[in-house]
Design a protein around this motif. Structure first.
Motif, short mmCIF file in Angstrom:
data_model
loop_
_atom_site.label_atom_id
_atom_site.label_comp_id
_atom_site.label_asym_id
_atom_site.label_seq_id
_atom_site.Cartn_x
_atom_site.Cartn_y
_atom_site.Cartn_z
N ALA A 30 73.53 -85.69 18.33
CA ALA A 30 72.42 -86.62 18.07
C ALA A 30 72.97 -87.94 17.55
N GLY A 77 67.16 -78.55 21.51
CA GLY A 77 67.28 -80.00 21.33
C GLY A 77 68.53 -80.59 21.93
N GLY A 78 69.03 -80.03 23.01
CA GLY A 78 70.20 -80.58 23.67
C GLY A 78 70.99 -79.49 24.35
N VAL A 119 59.20 -87.48 23.71
CA VAL A 119 60.28 -87.29 22.74
C VAL A 119 60.75 -85.83 22.74
N LEU A 120 59.79 -84.93 22.87
CA LEU A 120 60.13 -83.50 22.89
C LEU A 120 61.07 -83.18 24.05
N MET A 121 60.81 -83.85 25.18
CA MET A 121 61.59 -83.56 26.40
C MET A 121 62.90 -84.34 26.45
N ARG A 156 69.51 -85.95 28.37
CA ARG A 156 70.90 -86.11 27.90
C ARG A 156 71.84 -85.15 28.63
N LYS A 157 72.88 -85.74 29.14
CA LYS A 157 73.87 -84.92 29.85
C LYS A 157 75.08 -84.77 28.94
N PRO A 192 65.81 -84.05 25.25
CA PRO A 192 67.08 -83.36 25.51
C PRO A 192 67.38 -83.17 27.00
N LEU A 193 66.34 -83.11 27.83
CA LEU A 193 66.56 -82.91 29.26
C LEU A 193 67.28 -84.10 29.87
N HIS A 233 72.15 -81.15 15.16
CA HIS A 233 71.08 -81.67 14.30
C HIS A 233 69.70 -81.32 14.86
N HIS A 234 69.53 -81.60 16.14
CA HIS A 234 68.19 -81.45 16.71
C HIS A 234 67.75 -80.00 16.85
N SER A 243 66.25 -75.53 31.36
CA SER A 243 65.55 -76.67 30.76
C SER A 243 64.85 -76.26 29.48
N LYS A 282 67.20 -76.09 26.64
CA LYS A 282 67.55 -77.42 26.14
C LYS A 282 66.46 -77.99 25.25
N ILE A 283 65.22 -77.74 25.65
CA ILE A 283 64.12 -78.26 24.84
C ILE A 283 64.06 -77.53 23.50
N ARG A 309 64.14 -79.21 15.09
CA ARG A 309 63.12 -78.52 15.86
C ARG A 309 62.72 -77.18 15.23
#
Lengths: 201, 606
Positions: free
Chosen positions: A99, B171-172, A58-60, A65-66, A62-63, B177-178, B164, B167-168, B182
């Motif tokens: 989101a 959260g995007g 779940v943490l990862m 999602r493009k 975002p990777l 939101h994310h 990367s 992004k983590i 986070r």
């Protein structure tokens, strides 16, 4: 030095007692104990995997999602751009997904459009390629300027001034002139901080 | 009682723990210089207590974060105090941490056997910095949003994994939101959890080795309780007083306008990171890696190695010089950064705008309509009072003026070539327009093609107004009535009382529009449309509904429409057609020019 008296009864019931001599382990029992140890370590590892793996997955997320590739959008008319090459700022509107929310037709960024003497149009993303603040057009200096770390960019070419911290020039965007004088721009964001212009996927 | 405690002790062993906590031996007796650790522990207690209570009222999402913080700040019992304490205690903690570190190094308490404990202390320092960074974003206001955006862009420049990793962290691909969920999980869960863990070990190790006593001893040894405890609590009192002083002095913690990615904001970190902000300016190109990652990492590495370097006498001296240099650099860079900003007019202006937005959003959020479900960002975005001047300065002020300025109170960048629109539609404005002494000034048509400065081709309107100079007193009176009638078409909020009271006068003026003013050959109707009748010429504006909301919007969309100037339009752009302004933006600037925006009933906006 003052002391609180410790009670004699504080000894715990299951405190370790020395193993009597006659109970010393035979070889078989020793091997058994070794197996139990190996087993414990393995079990300990296995039981921890599902929660940690699910959590990391779940943490990862975002990777995975493009950012959807944005299409060309109609920004303005060529006639609206000053002929003397003074840039004009335009807000870009598009649907935005955050989101769980979808925001239709919302401001997703801004660009500067600049009309060239040869009739072409330059488009720059206002995001500073240094660390992501927004640049402004400075009338006094006839350049683009970032108020955060003082990067300056050439009005004609978008390249960074020699003493600017930015690693590259302003990010130019693809422009199409359509239907006799409509300016269409493909809006994109780029990775700041690096010398290469790399679109954020 | 004694029996009860004995029973409890047998089951928990608490007496031993209490004993160890309270009766630690302090060689040479209590001293004021030992208070730092306790003062920090007190700060952490304050942060936990206030943080948990803030947590109970906070909601992390891009549509509720600012809103919930606003509610805490403005509506909840003592919310401003709670938030203020949490905010300023965090700042004070940073200062105390640095002092604690200095004291440990000066007293040589970082060398064997206390190296590990020193490392834990450093770990705590970085944890607190991480807590500051994550906490700064949580209100989701412009200040935190933009500052943190720059900070997380630093993550992206990390070689190989940067993109990367970013992004983590956020959260995007973009803030949303994310990012908040986070940062909040880090701020309220992960980091405080680690903090407790590190503090427990830190204090355990500290007790294990005992205090590094300062020699020479002035007194006999004493236990921690009560004399050192008393000194520590006096320190805690001083800390609390300082926090409350800051809260009162600054009137609580500031909350700027809600984060808006489309709204420009001068990004600056909070003061304790300003040195880094300034430091980054010195690195060109990809050298930002050096300024943002390599050099800071090297400094941190050196800090961790200090116990080993300090084994030698010269090493200890080196450590001290190193620390003082760091501190000096910190102070110097911070000073430079603030001094530059103080001189930077653009920055000062942007900050003033941000301050106005922050003030205005309070008025809007406090309005009877309140904060909509979609969040407070839309309140400012659709507020003519806020957006009107910005749009005007951006799109209109290259030709028009507003009270001689650009709408935002700045000087015009280019010579004014179109009318000043302050008060447009009002009787006063229109009376000035038909004043022969004013029509050809910059305030009206002076900068336009309608006036020919060489005395040649004046527009008919300008000629007409010039001709009013010889008007008889009767004619003057009639002109004033026509002005009132035309101005009434605008239906300005500010003129409603006047229009209602003068309804007879306005009716007369309307008749005169048709019949003409005594002493003049031409009546207004000979050129302009009125009362539903269209203009007889396509180059003269129809004055039915003149400067009403609808009229102005249509005019700005397309001044070349036959209803307005037609082919006689000077240089006014067709904003609607070209897409330079959206319909909403045109509405905002029109409402602002017409003075139509929300105002609270009893207080007047500045």
């Amino acid at each position: 030095m003052a002391h609180i008296n410790l009670s004699e009864n504080t000894k715990l019931e299951n405190e370790k007692k020395p193993i009597p001599e006659e109970d010393a382990k035979p070889e078989k029992a020793e091997r058994r104990e070794f197996m139990v140890k190996v087993g414990s370590v393995c079990l300990g590892g296995v039981v921890a995997i599902p929660p940690i793996a699910a959590g990391v997955a779940v943490l990862m997320d975002p990777l995975r999602r493009k950012q959807g590739d944005t299409d060309f959008t109609r920004v303005t008319l060529l006639d609206a751009l000053p002929e003397d090459g003074t840039p004009k700022k335009f807000t870009i509107y598009a649907d935005k997904q955050d989101a769980w929310n979808k925001f239709p037709n919302t401001a997703i960024g801004a660009i500067y459009l600049c009309r060239k003497s040869d009739g072409k149009v330059d488009a720059y993303n206002v995001v500073c390629p240094h660390l992501g603040c927004a640049v402004v057009f400075r009338e006094s200096e006839r350049d683009y300027y970032c108020p955060c770390h003082n990067s300056a960019f050439d009005l004609e070419t978008g390249t960074q001034a020699p003493d600017s911290p930015s690693a590259r020039g302003l990010d130019s965007l693809e422009v199409r002139l359509e239907n006799e004088g409509e300016v269409w721009v493909k809006f994109q964001n780029f990775q700041p901080g690096i010398a290469d212009k790399k679109a954020i996927a | 009682m004694k029996a009860l405690l004995g029973w409890l002790d047998q089951r928990t062993g608490y007496k031993k723990i209490v004993n160890e906590i309270l009766f630690e031996n302090i060689p040479g007796g209590p001293r004021w210089r030992y208070i730092w650790g306790s003062a920090l522990t007190f700060c952490i207690f304050v942060q936990f207590a206030t943080g948990i209570m803030l947590w109970m009222a906070y909601s992390p999402s891009s549509q509720t974060a600012w809103e919930s913080v606003y509610f805490i700040q403005e509506e909840m019992n003592a919310g401003w105090l709670l938030r203020g304490i949490h905010h300023y205690a965090a700042q004070l903690m940073t200062v105390l941490l640095i002092l604690h570190l200095m004291q440990v190094v000066i007293d040589k308490a970082y060398t064997a056997p206390r190296e590990v404990n020193y490392w834990f202390g450093l770990g705590l320092l970085f944890l607190v910095m991480a807590l500051s960074l994550t906490g700064y974003l949580l209100p989701w206001d412009q200040k935190g949003y933009w500052a943190t955006k720059v900070a997380t862009n630093m993550v992206a420049i990390t070689p190989v994994i940067g993109e990367s990793l970013q992004k983590i962290v956020i959260g995007g691909a973009d803030y949303g939101h994310h990012t908040l969920t986070r940062f909040f999980a880090l701020h309220a869960g992960v980091l405080p959890g680690l903090l407790i863990l590190l503090i427990v070990v830190h204090i355990y190790l500290f007790r294990r080795h005992g205090i590094k006593a300062k020699k020479p001893f002035r007194r006999a040894d004493t236990p921690f309780w009560p004399e050192q405890v008393f000194r520590d609590l006096v320190a805690a009192l001083a800390v609390m007083a300082a926090i409350l002083g800051l809260v009162l002095w600054f009137d609580g913690a500031h909350l700027s306008a809600p984060a808006d990615p489309a709204e420009r904001y001068p990004a600056r970190p909070d003061w304790y990171f300003m040195f880094l902000f300034q430091f980054l300016k010195y690195f060109k190109g990809e050298g930002v890696l050096w300024g943002g990652i390599y050099i800071p990492a090297f400094i941190v590495g050196l800090l961790f190695l200090m116990p080993f370097i300090g084994r030698w006498k010269q090493g200890h001296r080196f450590n001290l010089i190193f620390l003082y240099t760091l501190l000096g650099g910190f102070v110097y860079l911070t000073y430079i950064a603030y001094a530059k900003d103080a001189k930077d007019e653009e920055f000062q202006f942007a900050q003033e705008q941000a301050r106005k937005d922050a003030e205005r959003i309070r008025v809007l959020a406090n309005a009877p309509a309140g904060i909509p479900q979609g969040g407070a960002t839309s309140l400012l975005r659709s507020d003519p009072y806020t957006q009107g001047p910005k749009i005007f300065a951006d799109k209109c002020a290259s030709c028009h003026a507003y009270g001689g300025m650009d709408g935002l109170g700045r000087e015009l960048k280019e010579p004014q070539s179109a009318p000043d629109l302050k008060g447009v539609g009002s009787r006063e404005w229109l009376a000035g327009f038909v004043d022969p002494d004013q029509i050809a000034t910059a305030k009206y048509f002076g900068g336009t093609h309608f006036v020919d400065r060489d005395g040649g081709n004046q527009s008919r309107m300008v000629e007409y107004v010039m001709g009013l100079r010889d008007l008889s007193p009767t004619g003057q009176g009639e002109l004033a009535k026509v002005v009132a009638a035309v101005s009434a078409q605008a239906e300005l909020k500010s003129q409603k009382g006047l229009d209602d009271a003068d309804s007879d006068l306005i009716r007369e003026g309307s008749d005169l529009f048709w019949d003409g003013i005594t002493g003049l050959d031409e009546a207004c109707i000979d050129c302009h449309g009125w009362d539903g009748e269209e203009s007889s010429e396509s180059r003269t504006p129809d004055l039915t509904g003149w400067m009403s909301r609808e009229y102005m919007i249509e005019f700005i969309k397309n001044p070349e429409h036959p209803r307005f100037y037609g082919s006689g339009n000077d240089r006014m752009p067709v904003y609607g057609e070209e897409g330079t302004l959206t319909e909403k933006q045109i509405g905002l600037v029109v409402d602002w020019l017409r003075g139509e925006w929300y105002e609270p009933v009893d207080t007047q906006m500045p």
